[in-house]
Write a protein that holds these residues in place. Sequence first.
Motif, short mmCIF file in Angstrom:
data_model
loop_
_atom_site.label_atom_id
_atom_site.label_comp_id
_atom_site.label_asym_id
_atom_site.label_seq_id
_atom_site.Cartn_x
_atom_site.Cartn_y
_atom_site.Cartn_z
N LEU A 1 1.35 0.14 8.76
CA LEU A 1 0.19 0.98 8.47
C LEU A 1 0.31 2.25 9.12
CD1 LEU A 1 -2.91 -1.33 7.71
CD2 LEU A 1 -0.85 -0.65 6.06
N LEU B 1 0.89 -1.35 0.08
CA LEU B 1 0.06 -0.12 0.00
C LEU B 1 0.85 1.13 0.05
CD1 LEU B 1 -2.52 -0.91 2.89
CD2 LEU B 1 -2.77 -1.14 0.34
N GLY C 1 -5.38 -4.66 5.62
CA GLY C 1 -5.19 -3.46 4.70
C GLY C 1 -6.32 -3.07 3.99
N HIS D 1 1.90 -5.82 11.58
CA HIS D 1 0.98 -5.32 10.77
C HIS D 1 0.48 -3.99 11.10
CE1 HIS D 1 0.97 -9.05 8.70
NE2 HIS D 1 0.96 -9.84 9.56
N PRO E 1 -3.69 0.45 -2.83
CA PRO E 1 -2.81 -0.65 -3.16
C PRO E 1 -2.14 -0.53 -4.67
CG PRO E 1 -5.15 -1.15 -3.81
CD PRO E 1 -5.18 0.35 -3.18
N HIS F 1 -8.50 0.07 4.94
CA HIS F 1 -8.04 1.27 4.50
C HIS F 1 -7.90 1.66 2.96
CE1 HIS F 1 -6.73 1.96 8.80
NE2 HIS F 1 -6.44 0.83 8.84
N THR G 1 1.30 -5.47 4.38
CA THR G 1 0.24 -6.07 5.49
C THR G 1 -0.37 -7.42 4.79
OG1 THR G 1 -1.03 -5.62 7.38
CG2 THR G 1 -1.56 -4.52 5.01
#
Length: 323
Positions: A190, A125, A208, A186, A243, A211, A203
């Motif tokens: 983030l 990400l 993820g 993880h 992503p 988000h 992650t």
Amino acid sequence: MLTGRRGFIAAGASAVLAGLAGCSGTLGGSASGGGTTITMVLTPGTPSDIRTRYEPMRAMIEGELDEVTVEMQVPQDYSAVRPALNSEQAEIGMDDVTLISNPDLMDVYGTTVTGGSAFYFSVMLTNEDSNITQREDIEGRTAAFADRLSTSGSIFATYALKQAGLDVGDAPDGDPVDFTGSWSNHEVALEKLGAGEADAATTYGGNGMPHISSSYKSDFPQRVIDKSSALDVLDTESPKFRPFWWSFPIPKQPVYARKTWDSEYKTQVGDLLVNSDKGLIQQYYPEDYNEADLPFTTLRDTSIDDYQPVIKRLNNLGIELGS
């Protein structure tokens, strides 16, 4: 089987004790007051969060099996799991790296299934206004990873960056060459991305997906649409990230027992987990439990062959898991 320049999972008894967070009570499946206490080692992470996620599983085992107490322990990192099992301080574990390190030490119950899927994904990400669009763009940047031995949060991503032509140096054990890397867990990965302390983060999909804005869903690879069990939590948390890389489907974590655990409860626990379903485990949700966090509903038959893609990446990165 696994050879290389590193030895992550060699540890003595003192390291085992130091590696388990909040370690207390009766360990080793010992009889206590006519019953037995079973110690289950969870995957590393924030202890309060991880214990909350696995509470239905713990409560189900205690509720369905007579005179059983389940103690959940959270190691500081993955390297503490196998020594805890080897020294008989724990009976049950549930991460693929520990299983791979020496499958002959474990009896595998199966692979976890949630949301109808036995697979999950590693995802890279970046911030929505970032100009990172592909793996090669990480060159010269800062990347945040999860635990060094996390399959989705480190191993798959590091290998993917290497395959993209970046010099990963000694990562994940040491420093990469073509980018700056940091390893934690993880959630912290983030947090670093959101705080501007990293240009990208890696992650697992379930962490993820909340988000990721739903506007990016049309760009998801079809394999993610078909096999991710986390689509229902898409776009539910802030901050929002974009992503730019997804792995192929990775088998979810196995649940296994140490082979030296000689108890009738070993078979009983395995049978219960394999025959569990969502209807059963829902009966053990704590009040206000967030079903999106549920890491287990049942188990799918599995073998070490299912984890060959993980073994391939460990070998390629030169990670030695110990003898």
